[in-house]
Scaffold this motif. Structure first.
Motif, short mmCIF file in Angstrom:
data_model
loop_
_atom_site.label_atom_id
_atom_site.label_comp_id
_atom_site.label_asym_id
_atom_site.label_seq_id
_atom_site.Cartn_x
_atom_site.Cartn_y
_atom_site.Cartn_z
N GLU A 332 0.84 -1.19 0.00
CA GLU A 332 0.00 0.00 0.00
C GLU A 332 0.88 1.25 0.00
O GLU A 332 1.92 1.28 0.67
CB GLU A 332 -0.94 0.01 1.21
N TYR A 333 0.42 2.24 -0.75
CA TYR A 333 1.14 3.51 -0.88
C TYR A 333 0.17 4.65 -0.60
O TYR A 333 -0.99 4.60 -1.01
CB TYR A 333 1.72 3.66 -2.29
N GLN A 334 0.65 5.69 0.08
CA GLN A 334 -0.22 6.78 0.46
C GLN A 334 0.46 8.13 0.26
O GLN A 334 1.66 8.26 0.49
CB GLN A 334 -0.65 6.66 1.92
N ILE A 500 -3.37 13.37 -10.50
CA ILE A 500 -3.40 11.96 -10.13
C ILE A 500 -2.07 11.27 -10.41
O ILE A 500 -1.49 10.63 -9.53
CB ILE A 500 -4.55 11.20 -10.84
N THR A 501 -1.54 11.40 -11.63
CA THR A 501 -0.29 10.71 -11.95
C THR A 501 0.89 11.27 -11.17
O THR A 501 1.92 10.61 -11.05
CB THR A 501 0.03 10.79 -13.45
N ASN A 502 0.74 12.48 -10.59
CA ASN A 502 1.84 13.04 -9.81
C ASN A 502 2.22 12.14 -8.65
O ASN A 502 3.37 12.13 -8.21
CB ASN A 502 1.51 14.45 -9.32
N PHE A 503 1.24 11.39 -8.12
CA PHE A 503 1.57 10.41 -7.07
C PHE A 503 1.43 8.99 -7.57
O PHE A 503 2.21 8.10 -7.21
CB PHE A 503 0.66 10.60 -5.85
N LEU A 504 0.45 8.71 -8.39
CA LEU A 504 0.21 7.35 -8.87
C LEU A 504 1.45 6.79 -9.55
O LEU A 504 1.77 5.60 -9.39
CB LEU A 504 -0.98 7.35 -9.84
N ALA A 505 2.16 7.61 -10.31
CA ALA A 505 3.37 7.13 -10.98
C ALA A 505 4.39 6.63 -9.98
O ALA A 505 5.01 5.58 -10.17
CB ALA A 505 3.97 8.24 -11.84
N TYR A 506 4.61 7.40 -8.90
CA TYR A 506 5.54 6.98 -7.86
C TYR A 506 5.11 5.65 -7.26
O TYR A 506 5.92 4.72 -7.09
CB TYR A 506 5.62 8.05 -6.77
N MET A 627 10.55 15.91 -7.04
CA MET A 627 11.45 15.52 -5.95
C MET A 627 11.08 16.23 -4.66
O MET A 627 10.98 15.63 -3.59
CB MET A 627 12.89 15.83 -6.33
N GLY A 628 10.87 17.55 -4.75
CA GLY A 628 10.59 18.33 -3.56
C GLY A 628 9.34 17.88 -2.84
O GLY A 628 9.32 17.75 -1.61
N HIS A 629 8.29 17.62 -3.59
CA HIS A 629 7.04 17.22 -2.94
C HIS A 629 7.07 15.77 -2.47
O HIS A 629 6.44 15.44 -1.47
CB HIS A 629 5.87 17.49 -3.88
N ALA A 630 7.79 14.91 -3.17
CA ALA A 630 7.93 13.54 -2.69
C ALA A 630 8.75 13.49 -1.40
O ALA A 630 8.45 12.73 -0.48
CB ALA A 630 8.59 12.67 -3.75
N LEU A 699 10.19 2.90 0.79
CA LEU A 699 9.37 4.05 1.16
C LEU A 699 8.03 3.97 0.45
O LEU A 699 7.97 4.05 -0.78
CB LEU A 699 10.09 5.35 0.78
N ARG A 700 6.95 3.82 1.22
CA ARG A 700 5.63 3.65 0.64
C ARG A 700 4.69 4.82 0.90
O ARG A 700 3.53 4.76 0.53
CB ARG A 700 5.01 2.34 1.14
N SER A 701 5.19 5.83 1.56
CA SER A 701 4.37 7.02 1.83
C SER A 701 5.20 8.27 1.60
O SER A 701 6.42 8.26 1.74
CB SER A 701 3.82 7.01 3.26
N GLN A 702 4.51 9.32 1.27
CA GLN A 702 5.15 10.62 1.13
C GLN A 702 4.62 11.54 2.23
O GLN A 702 3.49 11.35 2.70
CB GLN A 702 4.86 11.21 -0.25
N PRO A 703 5.40 12.53 2.66
CA PRO A 703 6.78 12.81 2.24
C PRO A 703 7.77 11.83 2.86
O PRO A 703 7.56 11.33 3.97
CB PRO A 703 7.02 14.23 2.75
N PHE A 704 8.86 11.57 2.15
CA PHE A 704 9.82 10.57 2.60
C PHE A 704 10.41 10.91 3.97
O PHE A 704 10.60 10.02 4.79
CB PHE A 704 10.97 10.45 1.58
#
Length: 720
Positions: A332-334, A500-506, A627-630, A699-704
Motif C-alpha cells: 500500500e502507498y499513500q 493523479i499521476t503526480n503520485f500514482l506514478a511513484y 522531488m521536492g514534494h515527494a 518508502l511507501r508514503s510521502q513525504p519521505f
C-alpha cells in the motif's frame, strides 16, 4: 512539402489588411471563412487586436507582431507559439515581437492553460498562420516584380528573386499582399528544413521580468481602485457571527463586507488590510464534516478494506490468476494533501458597472472566469471581458475561479473597482489542494517470475477517478482488476501539476520494483519484458504507445549506464502522461555510510522539441517539483484547517537540495506533445527505488522525510 486542406485552412485565416501600409492577419481557431482582405486604419487594427485571441501583423518596417492566446504561467508557450508561426513565415526572429492576447471565445476554442495540451492543440494551426502569410507575401512580390512565385525564396524576413537579383523585406510587400485572397490550400515546410524550431530561444518576457516591468497580476494597478483581503472559513464551517468593529477602526480600512461565507476588509493599501483582517472576530459553526488528518487515515484503511468501488478495468480471470499464483506481492502507498504554492499568490481585479464587468488577472481558464462571473452576477457572459496577465505559477490552482469571483462580489458590493490579493497564509489555508490518496497493489507471479495478475484499488479525497486504468502495466498482463473509490470531503481539491499521476506514478513504479525483486529480475528488464508482451500480444485497450515507452526506457538505461557501475546504486522509473513519455534514473553513491543523491538522468519523448531552452526548463522544473514534494511536502488538517500555514512549516525543496539533472530527448518523429507536466510523475519513484537499492528501506508514503523507514537515513544531495 506537407499540404493543408481547406477543411483545416478554414480554422485559420480571419483577415488580412493594410494599416498605414501594414499587413494584418488574424487567425481564429474555430471554423470561419477566408474573406477578401480589406483596408483598416491603425485605430481599427488596434480595436480588432484588442478582441482577437491571436493574430499576426507585419508593419511596413518588416517588424512582425504575434499575439499569443494562451495564458503564460512559465510553461514557455508565449515563446514557443510565436516560434512556430515565425518558422513557417521564414521571419527574422530578431524582428518578432510577442504580445499576450485577451479572451475572445468567438475566435478561439481552447484559450486556456492546463493538461499540457496547448501545443498539441495549436501546432498545425500556428504553422498555417505563418505559412499563409508567407504565401501572400511571396505572391505580392511575384506580382510586383513580374516573376514566377516558384522562383522566389524567403529567408530571415527577406524575399529574393535570384534571376533578377531583386530582394526586399516583408514590409515592402504588405500593401500588395493585403489585396490578395488567401489560397484554399497552403504548403507547410518539411521538418528537416526548420531553422527556428529546434533552436534555443530565450523567453520573450525575460528582459521585462529582469527589469521589473509590470507583467503579473500582482503588478496590475488601476487609478481609483481599492484593495481587498479576505478572511475565509475553515473547511466544513460557516459563519455564525461577525464582530468587525476592531477591523474597521484600523486607519486605511474603508469597508468590511461579508461575501458568501467570507469576510472582506477593503481599503487603499494591503498592509493595513492584513492588520485589520487579524482583528476580525468571526464565529463559525459546522456546515458539514469538519475533518482532521487522523480521520482520513482511519477512513483510508476502512475504504480500502470494505468500501464499494467503481470497477475501471477488468481483464481476464483475476481470481483464478491469484489463486494459482506461485507468489503474491502486496503493498500500500499513500500520499498527503499538497498545496500548489505558486510563487505569486492568487489575486484578481474586477470592476462591476451595472451589468458590465471587467476582469484582469492571472488565470489559467479565462473563459471559465467569465462564465462563472456572469452566472454569479446574473448577467450575460458577453458582458464580461477578461484581460490575461502573466501568471507567477499556477500548477493547476488557477484553473479555479474563486479569486476572480471574490473580486467581482466585492466590486459589486462596494461599487468600486477592486483588486483582491491573497497572502501566503491565505494561499495555504484557503486553497484547493492535491487530493490525498491511498492505493493497494497486488501482483500475482507464476513459478518463472512472470506477472500473471495485477490488482490496483485506489481511494481518494475528492479525487474523482484516482487511477489511470489504461496506463502501463495494463495491456501487458492477462488478468487485471483496477478499482477506484472517491470519498467526498469538505476539503476542496483541485488539479495539481500532472493530476493523479503526480503520485500514482511513484506508487506504481515503486511497486513494480517490488514485483521485479520478488521475481528476481532486473527492474529495467522486467519493464521491457512487460512492454514487449503489450506490443506482441496486448490485452484489452492500450492507453499508451508501446514503442515510444520502450524507446525512453532503453535510452535512459543507456544514458545512465544502468547497472554498469557497482559503486552507484540506481533507481528506475518510467511513466506516460499528457501524451508524453519520460524515463528517469536516480544515482545514489554511498559516501561515509551516507546515501548521496548525485544525479537524475531524464529521457523524454515529447515529440518534436520546439525550443530546447524552454524544454529543458520544463523537464528540470518538473523533476525539482516532483522531488521536492515527494521528499518534503505535507499538508495536514485539524478541525478543518491546515496546520501548515506558511513556508516555515510547509516544506519546499531548496536550491542546495537539487542534484545534477542530465536531460535527453528521443526524437520519435511525432508532432509536439505535452511537456509542462510529464517530467514530474516519474521522479518520486526513481528516487525511492534508488534509496531502497542503497539502504534496503522501502518508502511507501510521502513525504519521505516523515516516514519511519527514512528516519535514520541522512540523504545528502551533491552535484557532480
Amino acid at each position: 512539402m506537407a499540404t493543408i486542406t481547406d477543411t483545416k485552412r478554414r480554422d485559420f485565416l480571419k483577415l488580412a489588411a493594410t494599416a498605414t501600409g501594414g499587413l494584418f492577419i488574424g487567425f481564429g481557431w474555430s471554423s470561419c471563412d477566408s474573406p477578401k482582405v480589406k483596408v483598416l486604419s491603425t485605430d481599427e487594427i488596434l480595436a480588432q487586436a484588442k478582441n482577437f485571441n491571436a493574430y499576426l501583423s507585419i508593419s511596413p518596417t518588416g517588424d512582425v507582431v504575434i499575439y499569443s492566446p494562451n495564458p503564460e504561467l512559465g510553461q514557455n508557450i508565449k515563446t514557443s507559439f510565436p516560434m512556430v508561426v515565425a518558422e513557417e513565415l521564414d521571419a527574422d526572429w530578431s524582428k518578432v515581437r510577442v504580445l499576450q492576447a485577451n479572451l475572445d471565445t468567438e475566435k478561439y476554442d481552447r484559450q486556456l492553460t492546463g493538461g499540457s495540451g496547448a501545443m498539441p492543440h495549436s501546432w498545425e494551426r500556428l504553422r498555417k498562420a505563418g505559412a499563409t502569410a508567407r504565401h501572400l507575401l511571396v505572391a505580392a512580390a511575384a506580382k510586383t516584380w513580374q516573376v514566377s512565385a516558384e522562383e522566389i525564396t524567403v529567408e530571415n524576413g527577406v524575399i529574393s528573386h535570384k534571376g533578377s537579383s531583386k530582394k526586399g523585406h516583408f514590409g515592402e510587400f504588405v500593401a500588395e499582399a493585403s489585396t490578395m485572397t488567401a489560397p484554399e490550400d497552403v504548403k507547410l515546410k518539411e521538418k528537416k528544413d526548420f531553422k527556428i524550431i529546434g533552436t534555443p530561444v530565450k523567453n520573450v518576457d525575460s528582459k521585462d521580468m529582469y527589469t521589473g516591468k509590470p507583467l503579473f497580476g500582482l503588478d496590475f494597478y488601476r487609478e481609483g481602485m481599492v484593495n481587498a483581503m479576505i478572511q475565509r472559513p475553515p473547511f466544513g464551517m460557516k459563519i455564525k457571527a461577525v464582530d468587525e468593529s476592531a477591523a474597521r477602526a484600523v486607519p486605511g480600512v474603508s469597508d468590511v463586507v461579508v461575501i458568501g461565507n467570507s469576510v472582506a476588509v477593503v481599503g487603499e493599501k494591503t498592509w493595513p488590510l492584513m492588520k485589520a483582517k487579524k482583528l476580525l472576530r468571526v464565529e463559525y459553526e459546522p456546515d458539514g464534516s469538519v475533518e482532521s488528518t487522523a480521520d482520513h487515515d482511519r477512513l483510508f484503511q476502512q475504504l480500502l478494506a470494505t468500501g464499494k468501488a467503481d470497477v475501471k478495468r477488468k481483464d481476464g480471470n483475476v481470481d483464478a490468476a491469484f489463486k494459482s499464483a506461485a507468489q503474491v506481492v502486496t503493498a500500500e502507498y499513500q500520499c498527503p494533501f499538497l498545496a500548489h504554492s505558486p510563487m505569486e499568490p492568487e489575486n484578481f481585479f474586477a470592476h462591476v458597472q451595472g451589468d458590465k464587468v471587467e476582469l484582469v488577472g492571472p488565470t489559467q481558464t479565462p473563459d471559465r472566469a467569465r462564465q462563472d462571473t456572469a452566472q454569479l452576477l446574473g448577467i450575460p457572459p458577453e458582458n464580461v471581458t477578461v484581460q490575461i496577465t502573466r501568471l507567477g505559477g499556477g500548477f493547476g490552482r488557477r484553473l479555479r475561479t474563486d479569486f476572480a469571483l471574490e473580486a467581482a462580489q466585492i466590486s459589486q458590493a462596494t461599487g468600486k473597482p477592486v483588486k483582491v490579493t491573497w497572502s501566503r497564509e491565505d494561499e495555504l489555508t484557503g486553497g484547493a489542494y492535491r487530493p490525498a490518496v491511498r492505493y493497494r497493489f497486488e501482483a500475482a507471479l507464476d513459478a518463472e517470475g512472470n506477472m500473471i495478475g495485477y490488482k490496483l484499488r485506489g481511494v481518494g479525497m475528492n479525487a474523482g477517478n484516482s487511477t489511470r486504468e489504461n496506463n502501463f502495466p495494463s495491456g501487458a498482463v492477462d488478468n487485471v482488476l483496477i478499482e477506484s473509490i472517491d470519498h467526498k470531503s469538505s476539503i476542496t481539491t483541485n488539479a495539481w501539476r500532472a493530476p493523479i499521476t503526480n503520485f500514482l506514478a511513484y506508487a506504481e513504479q515503486s511497486f513494480l520494483d517490488e514485483v521485479a525483486l520478488a521475481a528476481k529480475k532486473d527492474p529495467v528488464q522486467f519493464r521491457l519484458d512487460l512492454l514487449q508482451r503489450a506490443k506482441t500480444n496486448p490485452v484489452g485497450e492500450l492507453g499508451y504507445d508501446v514503442d515510444r515507452m520502450i524507446g525512453v526506457v532503453k535510452t535512459a538505461a543507456e544514458k545512465s549506464n544502468w547497472g554498469k557501475n557497482p559503486d552507484v546504486q540506481q533507481g528506475f522509473s518510467v511513466y506516460f502522461s499528457h501524451r508524453s513519455y519520460v524515463a528517469q534514473v536516480a544515482d545514489i553513491v554511498m559516501e561515509n555510510n551516507t546515501p548521496t543523491l548525485k544525479k537524475i538522468t531524464a529521457v523524454t519523448d515529447c515529440g518534436m522539441v520546439i525550443n530546447p531552452t524552454g524544454a529543458n526548463h520544463q523537464v528540470r522544473g518538473g523533476i525539482v517539483d516532483g522531488m521536492g514534494h515527494a521528499m518534503y511536502g505535507n499538508l495536514t488538517f485539524e478541525n478543518g484547517l491546515p496546520k501548515q500555514r506558511n513556508f516555515d512549516t510547509y516544506r519546499l525543496i531548496r536550491l542546495k537540495e537539487v542534484p545534477e539533472i542530465d536531460v535527453h530527448y528521443v526524437d520519435s518523429g511525432f508532432d509536439p506533445t505535452g511537456l509542462g507536466e510529464p517530467a514530474l510523475p516519474p521522479t518520486g519513484g526513481a528516487i525511492a527505488n534508488a534509496i531502497f537499492k542503497a539502504t534496503g528501506r522501502r518508502l511507501r508514503s510521502q513525504p519521505f522525510i516523515e516516514q519511519k523507514e527514512f528516519s535514520d537515513i541522512r540523504l545528502e544531495i551533491r552535484r557532480a
